[in-house]
Design an enzyme around this catalytic site. Structure first.
Site, PDB file in Angstrom:
ATOM      1  N   GLU A  45       0.796  -1.262  -0.003  1.00 19.87           N
ATOM      2  CA  GLU A  45      -0.197   0.079   0.092  1.00 19.87           C
ATOM      3  C   GLU A  45       0.791   1.299  -0.024  1.00 19.87           C
ATOM      4  O   GLU A  45       1.873   1.345   0.602  1.00 19.87           O
ATOM      5  CB  GLU A  45      -1.025   0.106   1.459  1.00 19.87           C
ATOM      6  CG  GLU A  45      -1.993   1.184   1.255  1.00 19.87           C
ATOM      7  CD  GLU A  45      -2.830   1.035   2.599  1.00 19.87           C
ATOM      8  OE1 GLU A  45      -3.686   1.661   2.605  1.00 19.87           O
ATOM      9  OE2 GLU A  45      -2.582   0.105   3.398  1.00 19.87           O
ATOM     10  N   LYS A 114      -9.061   3.351  -2.590  1.00 16.58           N
ATOM     11  CA  LYS A 114      -9.394   2.422  -1.328  1.00 16.58           C
ATOM     12  C   LYS A 114     -10.992   2.869  -0.777  1.00 16.58           C
ATOM     13  O   LYS A 114     -11.145   4.058  -0.734  1.00 16.58           O
ATOM     14  CB  LYS A 114      -8.645   2.737  -0.256  1.00 16.58           C
ATOM     15  CG  LYS A 114      -8.675   2.024   0.821  1.00 16.58           C
ATOM     16  CD  LYS A 114      -7.464   1.907   2.122  1.00 16.58           C
ATOM     17  CE  LYS A 114      -7.481   1.019   3.041  1.00 16.58           C
ATOM     18  NZ  LYS A 114      -6.415   1.329   4.060  1.00 16.58           N
ATOM     19  N   CYS A 175      -5.941  -3.309   1.647  1.00 19.09           N
ATOM     20  CA  CYS A 175      -5.643  -3.435   3.366  1.00 19.09           C
ATOM     21  C   CYS A 175      -6.608  -3.455   4.054  1.00 19.09           C
ATOM     22  O   CYS A 175      -7.283  -4.719   4.327  1.00 19.09           O
ATOM     23  CB  CYS A 175      -4.738  -2.389   3.964  1.00 19.09           C
ATOM     24  SG  CYS A 175      -3.927  -2.523   5.433  1.00 19.09           S
ATOM     25  N   SER A 357      19.982  -0.601  34.592  1.00 18.38           N
ATOM     26  CA  SER A 357      19.845  -0.516  35.913  1.00 18.38           C
ATOM     27  C   SER A 357      19.933  -1.888  36.732  1.00 18.38           C
ATOM     28  O   SER A 357      20.126  -1.831  37.958  1.00 18.38           O
ATOM     29  CB  SER A 357      18.249  -0.062  36.200  1.00 18.38           C
ATOM     30  OG  SER A 357      17.414  -0.988  35.661  1.00 18.38           O
TER      31      SER A 357
END
Length: 605
Positions: A45, A114, A175, A357
């Protein structure tokens, strides 16, 4: 009469607004597809401009440069004798659409906009595009003059239509349309479309591959047909990682699987499939045929081209395969690591700086960088010249070839344990031991002089000296003093990130890595402007529960005994906090990201 078609789909690592680079990767994918015998090539896309352009879609230049790339593709001899399906933004009647442009031999066949836009979670397509709402209808699109000069066409069809070649019928989805309750492939299949294509810009979420594969296989099992899915891969400059997973399926079975996590910029899948398998599959489903007799027809664009050859009797068809899934721990080790690599090579920096840490979160972040180094070494071993060139640029050594992940980690990762009067020897030792095992350049320092100086300024002005609770101070004093330590660690981290390579006589600066998991972000349980306020946070979309499982995975897979004890057996997650964790992980998918202070954050140590 030909029956077997050879089709190609791909996953491309496109960069937002890198029009020249995107063009070269598109041409490379077409060239590979043709070399493997494909007659149809599908790309991701918005591959021409890159998916993550965001508000740059508003700019006319984005449309202009997309058209220039399209003109270059139309003129290129590489695109001859293959139907090319590319994605780009198109302005039609002053409305911006997310489109597929399908062309053959220098002529545009169809521009397909789309119809269902993704607008939840990380997606905001309705901000930049308008969905095409006229189902099964087309209009004339007047081509810009620069395209007319190439194609010698004045207008082309624009809208919801399908392609009718000499031997089959092809329909497009984009999509989100696959994920909607009424996907276009249902009616297209009932109307005789035999090949469905889906161009995606789908980002990585843990376990999302299962859903993606299920949607495709279920669609083709119920309605028959060949389904091609293309997807972007990598980081195109934003917080998201697009995880490839290109695939080719037919009648509910997978015939080609693309990698989900890879450092290759271009990946092309090709399969040879028999159209008669689709037709016989459909003929046996009477309920499907009854529905097909009532469906409204799609406009058809006739294409004088065939995907099959006349003499294909001896052409061996592709065989079905089983989809191979990664475990969630593998996904965590691979996805954010690939994203880190893309972010690093495009940032122009020389590596990462990580405050270590001795706890689970910073250890998990260190393991992600180490996983990145392992993938880079593996890609170089397999002959990926682009990765090798990027490594040499990052480490500023033209003859360097990474072979050992520990050696590479020592060049690109600097870890630092920042002790205070409240730090323990145990955490200091764990941090040092992990740094030794992954090979990072490790620094140990004490920030107590800086803490004393800052608290001294406060005492000088107010005449009062705050104390920790252990020394008789109130909860307000205790919290303020802890936050002073945390925020000074951020200041020291950025100072060392900018100048530690300078002090060692090396070029460049370092990106500061954060170590705040998604639970802390959702609950606001973090200190503003401490070490969580970094340049990027690769564990920002991962829950503490999954991080512990990931650390256990790293201890066993990467042979890191320093992680022993950090990953305790997970306890069942209950209540609202557990719901937040799972919702954030499976649906919100904030993923890796550029960090910023949480507006709802409590000032907690």
């Amino acid at each position: 009469m030909g029956r077997k078609v050879t089709v190609a789909t791909c996953a491309l690592n496109q960069w937002a607004l890198d029009f020249e680079g995107n063009l070269q990767r598109i041409l490379q994918s077409i060239e590979i597809a043709k070399r493997k015998g494909a007659r149809y090539r599908l790309g991701p896309e918005l591959e021409i401009c890159g998916y993550g352009c965001w508000d740059h879609y508003y700019e006319s230049d984005t449309l202009l440069h997309s058209l220039q790339v399209l003109a270059a593709l139309l003129e290129s001899p590489v695109t001859r004798d293959i139907i090319c399906d590319v994605g780009m933004p198109v302005m039609h009647k002053n409305v911006r659409y997310n489109c597929r442009v399908i062309f053959l031999n220098g002529k545009i066949l169809l521009i397909r906009p789309k119809m269902a836009l993704a607008n939840e979670g990380n997606y905001r397509e309705l901000r930049w595009f308008t969905p095409w709402s006229r189902s099964r209808q087309t209009e004339e699109y007047f081509l810009p003059r620069m395209i007319q000069d190439v194609t010698q066409q004045e207008t082309v069809p624009f809208g919801d239509a399908v392609l009718a070649t000499r031997d089959t019928c092809i329909g497009s989805e984009i999509c989100e349309e696959l994920w909607t309750p009424r996907s276009p492939h249902v009616d297209m299949g009932l109307d005789g479309v035999e090949i469905f294509t889906n161009a995606s810009g789908s980002h990585h979420v843990l376990r999302k591959a299962h859903t993606r594969v299920d949607l495709v296989t279920t669609a083709t099992a119920k309605n028959g047909g060949i389904y091609l899915l293309a997807n972007q891969k990598g980081c195109d400059g934003d917080r998201l990682y697009y995880d490839g997973c290109a695939l080719i399926a037919m009648n509910g079975c997978i015939f080609a699987q693309g990698s989900q996590f890879s450092l290759d910029d271009v990946e092309v899948l090709v399969a040879t499939l028999d159209l008669e398998d689709v037709r016989s599959h459909r003929a046996e489903i009477s309920s499907r045929n009854l529905a097909a007799s009532k469906v409204s027809p799609y406009p058809r664009v006739k294409v004088d081209f065939a995907l099959s050859c006349r003499e294909d009797l001896l052409e061996p068809p592709s065989e079905p395969i089983e989809w191979t899934y990664h475990s969630p721990e593998e996904e965590i080790s691979l996805g954010p690591a690939c994203w880190l690599w893309d972010f690093l090579r495009r940032s122009g920096q020389a590596g990462f700086f990580l405050p270590l840490s001795g706890g689970v979160d910073s250890a998990a972040t260190a393991c992600l960088v180490y996983s990145m180094c392992r993938q880079v070494c593996e890609a170089v071993k397999q002959g990926n010249q682009e990765v090798l060139a990027d490594v040499r640029t990052i480490v500023d050594e033209l003859s360097y070839t990474p072979q050992d992940p520990q050696d590479l980690c020592g060049r690109v990762l600097t870890t630092c344990y920042m002790a205070s009067e409240n730090s323990s020897q145990e955490t200091c030792g764990r941090a040092r031991e992990l740094a030794q095992q992954i090979g990072s350049h490790h620094i140990g320092l004490n920030i107590e002089p800086a803490v004393t100086a800052v608290v001294g300024i406060f005492s000088l002005v107010t005449g009062r000296r705050p104390l920790f609770a252990a020394h008789g101070g109130s909860s307000r004093e205790n919290l303020a003093l802890q936050n002073v330590q945390a925020r000074l660690r951020m200041v020291v981290a950025y100072l060392f990130a900018q100048l530690s390579l300078w002090a060692r006589g090396a070029c460049g600066g370092l990106l500061v890595l954060g170590s705040a998991n998604v639970d802390e972000s959702l609950l606001g349980y973090l200190t503003k402007y401490d070490c969580s306020s970094a340049d990027i946070n690769p564990i920002g979309g991962i829950s503490k529960t999954d991080l512990k499982a990931f650390v256990q995975f790293c201890m066993e897979r990467f042979q890191l005994p320093a992680l022993q004890g950090k990953a305790q057996p997970n306890q069942p997650t209950q209540g609202r906090q557990g719901s937040c964790r799972r919702l954030a992980l499976e649906r919100a998918a904030v993923g890796v990201g550029v960090t910023s202070p949480c507006p709802q954050a409590l000032w907690q140590p």
